[in-house]
Design a protein around this motif. Structure first.
Motif, PDB file in Angstrom:
ATOM      1  N   ASP A 121      -9.156  13.419   2.401  1.00 24.28           N
ATOM      2  CA  ASP A 121      -9.125  12.020   2.828  1.00 24.28           C
ATOM      3  C   ASP A 121     -10.155  11.811   3.927  1.00 24.28           C
ATOM      4  O   ASP A 121     -10.166  12.544   4.921  1.00 24.28           O
ATOM      5  N   LEU A 127       0.994   4.175  -2.917  1.00 27.34           N
ATOM      6  CA  LEU A 127       0.764   5.593  -2.612  1.00 27.34           C
ATOM      7  C   LEU A 127       1.971   6.432  -2.997  1.00 27.34           C
ATOM      8  O   LEU A 127       1.832   7.526  -3.535  1.00 27.34           O
ATOM      9  N   HIS A 136      -8.890   3.364  -0.479  1.00 29.12           N
ATOM     10  CA  HIS A 136      -7.639   2.851   0.080  1.00 29.12           C
ATOM     11  C   HIS A 136      -7.966   2.029   1.324  1.00 29.12           C
ATOM     12  O   HIS A 136      -9.105   1.995   1.769  1.00 29.12           O
ATOM     13  N   CYS A 137      -6.971   1.377   1.896  1.00 28.42           N
ATOM     14  CA  CYS A 137      -7.188   0.478   3.044  1.00 28.42           C
ATOM     15  C   CYS A 137      -7.954   1.142   4.190  1.00 28.42           C
ATOM     16  O   CYS A 137      -8.869   0.552   4.736  1.00 28.42           O
ATOM     17  N   THR A 192      -3.524   5.283  -7.896  1.00 32.24           N
ATOM     18  CA  THR A 192      -4.746   5.117  -7.122  1.00 32.24           C
ATOM     19  C   THR A 192      -5.384   3.796  -7.475  1.00 32.24           C
ATOM     20  O   THR A 192      -5.232   3.279  -8.573  1.00 32.24           O
ATOM     21  N   THR A 202       0.835  -1.202   0.000  1.00 32.54           N
ATOM     22  CA  THR A 202       0.000   0.000   0.000  1.00 32.54           C
ATOM     23  C   THR A 202       0.868   1.250   0.000  1.00 32.54           C
ATOM     24  O   THR A 202       0.620   2.188  -0.749  1.00 32.54           O
TER      25      THR A 202
END
Length: 177
Positions: free
Chosen positions: A169, A18, A57-58, A23, A14
């Motif tokens: 985010d 990033l 994302h995670c 993405t 991950t």
């Protein structure tokens, strides 16, 4: 022991994605707006909003607003519902919680009235936190987006440069473990 190694591998992968700027789900085009001959910007100093995109994302969902010119001041506000600027008509995005993202000074159009914005005007998403995103206004130096969520969003925002963009985010539970 295998579970710990798997978590470390996922975390490293991950981080690498990033760092590389990739993405995991960015369906909106990131193509630059072509410069038409003789097409003037709204003013020489007014930033142009050219795209909006999103990714899962995670542990967070990300909204990115791409600009031509500098990143203007941006305010992110919790609102009880989303409405289109000017008309006040409701934005048809399902959710219980909403954020309004307002850029100023900014424009999503050129002086001749043609749009500089090439992104989605309304999209329903199936990410962990983000349920939808809409362009809700481009009026008198303000460009406004609305974002919809099922749970109360906890968020951070920042500006990135070269290329110019605003990033929001929104945290959620880790879905990678």
């Amino acid at each position: 022991m295998n579970h710990l190694r798997r978590r470390q591998t996922v975390a490293l992968a991950t981080g690498a994605l990033l760092a590389a700027g990739i993405t995991l789900a960015a369906p909106a085009s990131t193509a630059a707006v072509p410069a038409a001959a003789g097409a003037a910007r709204t003013t020489a100093s007014t930033p142009l909003v050219v795209n909006a995109r999103w990714a899962g994302h995670c542990s967070y969902d990300r909204i990115v607003i791409d600009l031509k010119g500098r990143v203007p001041d941006v305010t992110v506000t919790r609102v009880p519902r989303l409405v289109h600027d000017g008309s006040g008509k409701p934005v048809p995005l399902a959710g219980r919680y909403f954020l309004q993202i307002r850029l100023h000074p900014a424009a999503a159009h050129l002086d001749d009235g043609r749009s500089s914005y090439r992104g989605p005007t309304l999209v329903r998403t199936h990410l962990t936190a983000l349920r939808g995103l809409a362009l809700t206004g481009d009026f008198e130096g303000y460009v406004t987006f609305g974002a919809a969520f099922d749970s109360k969003p906890s968020f951070t925002s920042f500006k990135l440069h070269a290329p110019e963009r605003f990033v929001l985010d929104v945290a959620h539970r880790n879905v990678c473990c």
